[in-house]
Motif scaffolding. Structure first.
Motif, PDB file in Angstrom:
ATOM      1  N   ASN A  79      15.287   9.278  20.405  1.00 40.63           N
ATOM      2  CA  ASN A  79      14.709   8.848  19.462  1.00 40.63           C
ATOM      3  C   ASN A  79      15.527   8.364  18.332  1.00 40.63           C
ATOM      4  N   VAL A  80      16.697   8.585  18.036  1.00 40.15           N
ATOM      5  CA  VAL A  80      17.523   8.125  17.195  1.00 40.15           C
ATOM      6  C   VAL A  80      17.881   6.622  17.466  1.00 40.15           C
ATOM      7  N   THR A  81      18.227   6.393  18.832  1.00 36.74           N
ATOM      8  CA  THR A  81      18.774   5.244  19.143  1.00 36.74           C
ATOM      9  C   THR A  81      17.593   4.203  19.295  1.00 36.74           C
ATOM     10  N   ARG A  82      16.413   4.780  19.384  1.00 38.52           N
ATOM     11  CA  ARG A  82      15.325   3.782  19.398  1.00 38.52           C
ATOM     12  C   ARG A  82      15.002   3.144  17.891  1.00 38.52           C
ATOM     13  N   THR A  83      14.985   4.287  16.841  1.00 36.04           N
ATOM     14  CA  THR A  83      14.959   3.979  15.720  1.00 36.04           C
ATOM     15  C   THR A  83      15.765   3.053  14.937  1.00 36.04           C
ATOM     16  N   LEU A  84      17.453   3.110  15.302  1.00 34.11           N
ATOM     17  CA  LEU A  84      18.273   2.216  14.965  1.00 34.11           C
ATOM     18  C   LEU A  84      18.058   1.083  15.523  1.00 34.11           C
ATOM     19  N   ASP A  85      17.645   0.856  16.790  1.00 36.88           N
ATOM     20  CA  ASP A  85      17.211  -0.472  17.280  1.00 36.88           C
ATOM     21  C   ASP A  85      16.469  -1.245  16.545  1.00 36.88           C
ATOM     22  N   ARG A  86      15.409  -0.332  16.227  1.00 41.46           N
ATOM     23  CA  ARG A  86      14.384  -1.128  15.297  1.00 41.46           C
ATOM     24  C   ARG A  86      15.037  -1.796  13.934  1.00 41.46           C
ATOM     25  N   ILE A  87      15.524  -0.836  13.305  1.00 39.51           N
ATOM     26  CA  ILE A  87      16.041  -0.988  12.225  1.00 39.51           C
ATOM     27  C   ILE A  87      16.987  -2.269  12.122  1.00 39.51           C
ATOM     28  N   ASN A  88      17.933  -2.323  13.103  1.00 36.13           N
ATOM     29  CA  ASN A  88      18.708  -3.403  13.279  1.00 36.13           C
ATOM     30  C   ASN A  88      18.094  -4.726  13.763  1.00 36.13           C
ATOM     31  N   SER A  89      16.970  -4.748  14.364  1.00 36.32           N
ATOM     32  CA  SER A  89      16.226  -5.935  14.691  1.00 36.32           C
ATOM     33  C   SER A  89      15.094  -6.115  13.693  1.00 36.32           C
ATOM     34  N   TRP A  90      15.107  -5.533  12.228  1.00 37.72           N
ATOM     35  CA  TRP A  90      14.054  -5.654  11.438  1.00 37.72           C
ATOM     36  C   TRP A  90      13.846  -7.122  11.250  1.00 37.72           C
ATOM     37  N   ASN A  91      12.516  -7.258  11.430  1.00 40.82           N
ATOM     38  CA  ASN A  91      12.104  -8.856  11.228  1.00 40.82           C
ATOM     39  C   ASN A  91      10.568  -8.500  10.791  1.00 40.82           C
ATOM     40  N   PRO A  92      10.286  -8.413   9.549  1.00 44.53           N
ATOM     41  CA  PRO A  92       8.918  -8.147   8.983  1.00 44.53           C
ATOM     42  C   PRO A  92       7.988  -9.212   9.000  1.00 44.53           C
ATOM     43  N   SER A  93       6.706  -8.967   8.989  1.00 48.31           N
ATOM     44  CA  SER A  93       5.938 -10.032   8.751  1.00 48.31           C
ATOM     45  C   SER A  93       5.559 -10.102   7.138  1.00 48.31           C
ATOM     46  N   GLN A  94       5.106 -11.367   6.834  1.00 51.58           N
ATOM     47  CA  GLN A  94       4.900 -11.566   5.351  1.00 51.58           C
ATOM     48  C   GLN A  94       3.423 -10.943   5.260  1.00 51.58           C
ATOM     49  N   SER A  95       3.555  -9.932   3.871  1.00 51.64           N
ATOM     50  CA  SER A  95       2.160  -9.450   3.820  1.00 51.64           C
ATOM     51  C   SER A  95       0.857 -10.599   3.489  1.00 51.64           C
ATOM     52  N   LYS A  96      -0.148 -10.301   4.084  1.00 57.92           N
ATOM     53  CA  LYS A  96      -1.214 -11.117   4.074  1.00 57.92           C
ATOM     54  C   LYS A  96      -1.546 -11.680   2.595  1.00 57.92           C
ATOM     55  N   TRP A  97      -1.469 -10.800   1.620  1.00 56.34           N
ATOM     56  CA  TRP A  97      -1.810 -11.186   0.252  1.00 56.34           C
ATOM     57  C   TRP A  97      -0.771 -12.245  -0.206  1.00 56.34           C
ATOM     58  N   TRP A  98       0.386 -12.448   0.241  1.00 53.02           N
ATOM     59  CA  TRP A  98       1.565 -13.284  -0.079  1.00 53.02           C
ATOM     60  C   TRP A  98       1.472 -14.622   0.793  1.00 53.02           C
ATOM     61  N   SER A  99       0.748 -14.319   2.155  1.00 48.96           N
ATOM     62  CA  SER A  99       0.756 -15.518   3.070  1.00 48.96           C
ATOM     63  C   SER A  99      -0.059 -16.645   2.714  1.00 48.96           C
ATOM     64  N   VAL A 100      -1.120 -16.338   1.715  1.00 49.40           N
ATOM     65  CA  VAL A 100      -1.760 -17.463   1.159  1.00 49.40           C
ATOM     66  C   VAL A 100      -1.145 -18.158   0.134  1.00 49.40           C
ATOM     67  N   VAL A 101      -0.129 -17.688  -0.613  1.00 49.41           N
ATOM     68  CA  VAL A 101       0.493 -18.253  -1.821  1.00 49.41           C
ATOM     69  C   VAL A 101       0.740 -19.744  -1.906  1.00 49.41           C
ATOM     70  N   ASP A 102       1.371 -20.093  -0.871  1.00 48.74           N
ATOM     71  CA  ASP A 102       1.744 -21.545  -0.829  1.00 48.74           C
ATOM     72  C   ASP A 102       0.764 -22.439   0.050  1.00 48.74           C
ATOM     73  N   ARG A 103       0.177 -22.039   0.893  1.00 51.85           N
ATOM     74  CA  ARG A 103      -0.882 -22.484   1.679  1.00 51.85           C
ATOM     75  C   ARG A 103      -1.934 -23.091   0.678  1.00 51.85           C
ATOM     76  N   TYR A 104      -2.268 -22.187  -0.413  1.00 49.80           N
ATOM     77  CA  TYR A 104      -3.354 -22.592  -1.251  1.00 49.80           C
ATOM     78  C   TYR A 104      -2.897 -23.076  -2.609  1.00 49.80           C
ATOM     79  N   ASN A 105      -1.615 -23.121  -2.787  1.00 49.28           N
ATOM     80  CA  ASN A 105      -1.217 -23.637  -4.070  1.00 49.28           C
ATOM     81  C   ASN A 105      -1.253 -22.916  -5.361  1.00 49.28           C
ATOM     82  N   ILE A 106      -1.230 -21.464  -4.955  1.00 50.73           N
ATOM     83  CA  ILE A 106      -1.455 -20.354  -5.897  1.00 50.73           C
ATOM     84  C   ILE A 106      -0.183 -20.349  -6.687  1.00 50.73           C
ATOM     85  N   ARG A 107       0.931 -20.326  -6.082  1.00 51.47           N
ATOM     86  CA  ARG A 107       2.287 -20.382  -6.648  1.00 51.47           C
ATOM     87  C   ARG A 107       2.454 -21.508  -7.587  1.00 51.47           C
ATOM     88  N   ASN A 108       1.883 -22.653  -7.531  1.00 50.96           N
ATOM     89  CA  ASN A 108       2.250 -23.842  -8.177  1.00 50.96           C
ATOM     90  C   ASN A 108       1.145 -23.654  -9.547  1.00 50.96           C
TER      91      ASN A 108
END
Length: 231
Positions: A79-108
């Motif tokens: 269990n420890v090894t699997r958890t460490l592997d997940r942490i070391n390969s951490w590649n999270p997805s962008q939050s859905k609330w942030w995913s629209v920020v640039d596509r819909y000119n909200i940041r600008n």
């Protein structure tokens, strides 16, 4: 937002109103303040990416939990090894609330208008059997309000539309501008979905000029379609 059925007399007959389609999604807000962009849902500010787990915080808990459960040392180590592997390969997805920020000119929009809080709706291709697009693509966005956080007043809808148009921020579909009568709004609430096939959730009605009514607050009202209420 109050129900128009309950407060339909708060709007005056023949008063000029905007009638827009009510979208069935999730509330989204954004504002630029003190050199930083803030993005959130109705009641919570959101991180752009989830925080990476810290092994030193998690591993002792995994070991302790394994001992409480009576697991063997081999299973605990696995269990420890699997958890460490997940942490070391951490590649999270962008939050859905942030995913629209640039596509819909909200940041600008926000960076060029500090202190103006932009409210909108994020929605997928379908929700509660309401279809907004046949394309199962990324989350979509449409704005419906702007609050001046300094004065704590919402902009009149014409000013809202002008600013959103200036920065190419999409807004909720406008069904019409019309003279108010409750019976007319009842009919308009049955307007088919303007973003996709089938029914809509209903409408939002607001006067041309922002105003506050005692006991209820803003004169902005929703009215669900009969088809939506039957879902």
């Amino acid at each position: 937002m109050e129900n128009l059925r309950k407060y339909h007399k708060k709007l005056e007959d023949e008063e000029l109103v905007y009638v827009t389609q009510k979208l069935d999604g999730e509330s989204h807000k954004s504002v630029y303040h003190d050199g930083r962009l803030y993005i959130g849902s109705r009641g919570q500010w959101k991180r752009e990416y989830p925080t990476k787990p810290v092994a030193e915080d998690i591993i002792p808990k995994i070991i302790e939990r394994g001992k409480v459960q009576g697991l063997s040392d081999e299973l605990i180590d696995a269990n420890v090894t699997r958890t460490l592997d997940r942490i070391n390969s951490w590649n999270p997805s962008q939050s859905k609330w942030w995913s629209v920020v640039d596509r819909y000119n909200i940041r600008n929009f926000c960076e060029n208008n500090p202190g103006l809080m932009l409210y909108g709706e994020i929605f997928a291709h379908s929700h509660n059997r309401i279809v907004y697009t046949l394309d199962k693509g990324p989350i979509r966005y449409a704005a419906f309000d702007i609050l001046d956080t300094k004065s704590q007043k919402f902009l009149d809808y014409d000013d809202f539309l002008r600013l959103c148009g200036q920065y190419n921020v999409p807004t909720v579909p406008i069904i019409c501008k019309t003279e108010y009568s409750f019976n007319k709004i009842l009919e308009l609430a049955e307007t088919p979905n303007l973003l996709g096939p089938g029914i809509s959730e209903g409408v939002v009605v607001r006067p041309f000029k922002e105003r506050i009514e005692p006991h209820i607050g803003r004169c902005v009202f929703k009215l669900h379609s009969s088809a939506f209420l039957q879902l």
